[in-house]
Design a protein around this motif. Structure first.
Motif, PDB file in Angstrom:
ATOM      1  N   LYS A   1     -16.132 -15.160  -1.574  1.00 18.64           N
ATOM      2  CA  LYS A   1     -16.735 -14.270  -0.589  1.00 18.64           C
ATOM      3  C   LYS A   1     -15.757 -13.880   0.523  1.00 18.64           C
ATOM      4  O   LYS A   1     -15.644 -12.695   0.864  1.00 18.64           O
ATOM      5  N   ALA A   2     -15.061 -14.841   1.112  1.00 15.30           N
ATOM      6  CA  ALA A   2     -14.155 -14.529   2.226  1.00 15.30           C
ATOM      7  C   ALA A   2     -13.058 -13.568   1.789  1.00 15.30           C
ATOM      8  O   ALA A   2     -12.716 -12.622   2.520  1.00 15.30           O
ATOM      9  N   ASP A   3     -12.502 -13.781   0.595  1.00 15.05           N
ATOM     10  CA  ASP A   3     -11.442 -12.899   0.091  1.00 15.05           C
ATOM     11  C   ASP A   3     -11.989 -11.512  -0.224  1.00 15.05           C
ATOM     12  O   ASP A   3     -11.348 -10.494   0.054  1.00 15.05           O
ATOM     13  N   VAL A   4     -13.177 -11.478  -0.804  1.00 12.85           N
ATOM     14  CA  VAL A   4     -13.805 -10.199  -1.132  1.00 12.85           C
ATOM     15  C   VAL A   4     -14.139  -9.436   0.147  1.00 12.85           C
ATOM     16  O   VAL A   4     -13.904  -8.224   0.239  1.00 12.85           O
ATOM     17  N   ASP A   5     -14.651 -10.128   1.149  1.00 15.50           N
ATOM     18  CA  ASP A   5     -14.967  -9.467   2.420  1.00 15.50           C
ATOM     19  C   ASP A   5     -13.713  -8.845   3.036  1.00 15.50           C
ATOM     20  O   ASP A   5     -13.747  -7.734   3.571  1.00 15.50           O
ATOM     21  N   GLN A   6     -12.593  -9.576   2.957  1.00 14.25           N
ATOM     22  CA  GLN A   6     -11.345  -9.050   3.516  1.00 14.25           C
ATOM     23  C   GLN A   6     -10.881  -7.804   2.771  1.00 14.25           C
ATOM     24  O   GLN A   6     -10.524  -6.806   3.378  1.00 14.25           O
TER      25      GLN A   6
END
Length: 197
Positions: free
Chosen positions: A99-104
């Motif tokens: 999620k964190a990587d996708v959000d970025q």
């Protein structure tokens, strides 16, 4: 074992599809130059333009301190403006579905006006556990794709075989989630090209 027969109808279809292909520069062959600062992401836009390509595929982390992931809003805007001025599409890549990587990557895609993002998952555990985690991630990607008019391409690496990726994408059956076939990565999963394709 012989390959498929190239009948006249198939040959015509392939020629028609070849004429519609958009060719992109890819940062991977220049990764060492990017890593050591000899080439920047903006230089890759110039490279794609000089070679009369239609765009650039760039990993979010390529270029270390010069990478898209390290750019501020003004730098991202300058990169987007240059790509637009050169009439080049930009496709982004990350090596994750977390999620964190996708959000970025989604935030950067929105800043650049990019609609295409390549991802793959890197989880450890039993195959059933990994498949469940990836399926949860893909549901999140599908929601973001709908919200922000994006397309995600799931690339195969050594973690999953091609049929496992096909199973996941078939279960989701989402029009904005696709598979991306890498003709080298399937070897890492001990697959042969035609069966993998």
């Amino acid at each position: 074992e012989t390959g498929p027969t190239l009948a006249a109808a198939l040959a015509r279809e392939l020629l028609e599809r070849l004429g519609q292909l958009r060719l992109f520069a890819h940062a991977c062959p220049l990764l060492t130059n990017l890593t050591h600062g000899r080439v920047t992401p903006a230089d890759l836009l110039d490279f794609a333009y000089r070679h009369e390509l239609q765009g650039l595929s760039l990993h979010l982390l390529d270029g270390e301190e010069n990478s898209l992931s390290q750019m501020n809003a003004d730098q991202l805007q300058a990169f987007a403006d240059k790509a637009r001025a050169l009439e080049l599409a930009v496709h982004l890549e990350i090596s994750s579905t977390r999620k964190a990587d996708v959000d970025q990557v989604v935030a950067i895609a929105r800043a650049l006006g990019t609609r295409n993002i390549r991802v793959y998952s890197r989880y450890e555990g039993t195959l059933s556990q990994v498949m469940d985690r990836i399926e949860t991630d893909l549901h999140y990607l599908a929601r973001l794709a709908d919200e922000h008019d994006l397309f995600f391409d799931f690339e195969q690496h050594e973690e999953l075989k091609s049929d496992e990726i096909a199973q996941l994408l078939s279960r989701l059956n989402h029009p904005r989630l696709h598979a991306l076939f890498d003709f080298g990565n399937m070897i890492n999963a001990c697959e042969q090209p035609l069966p993998a394709l």
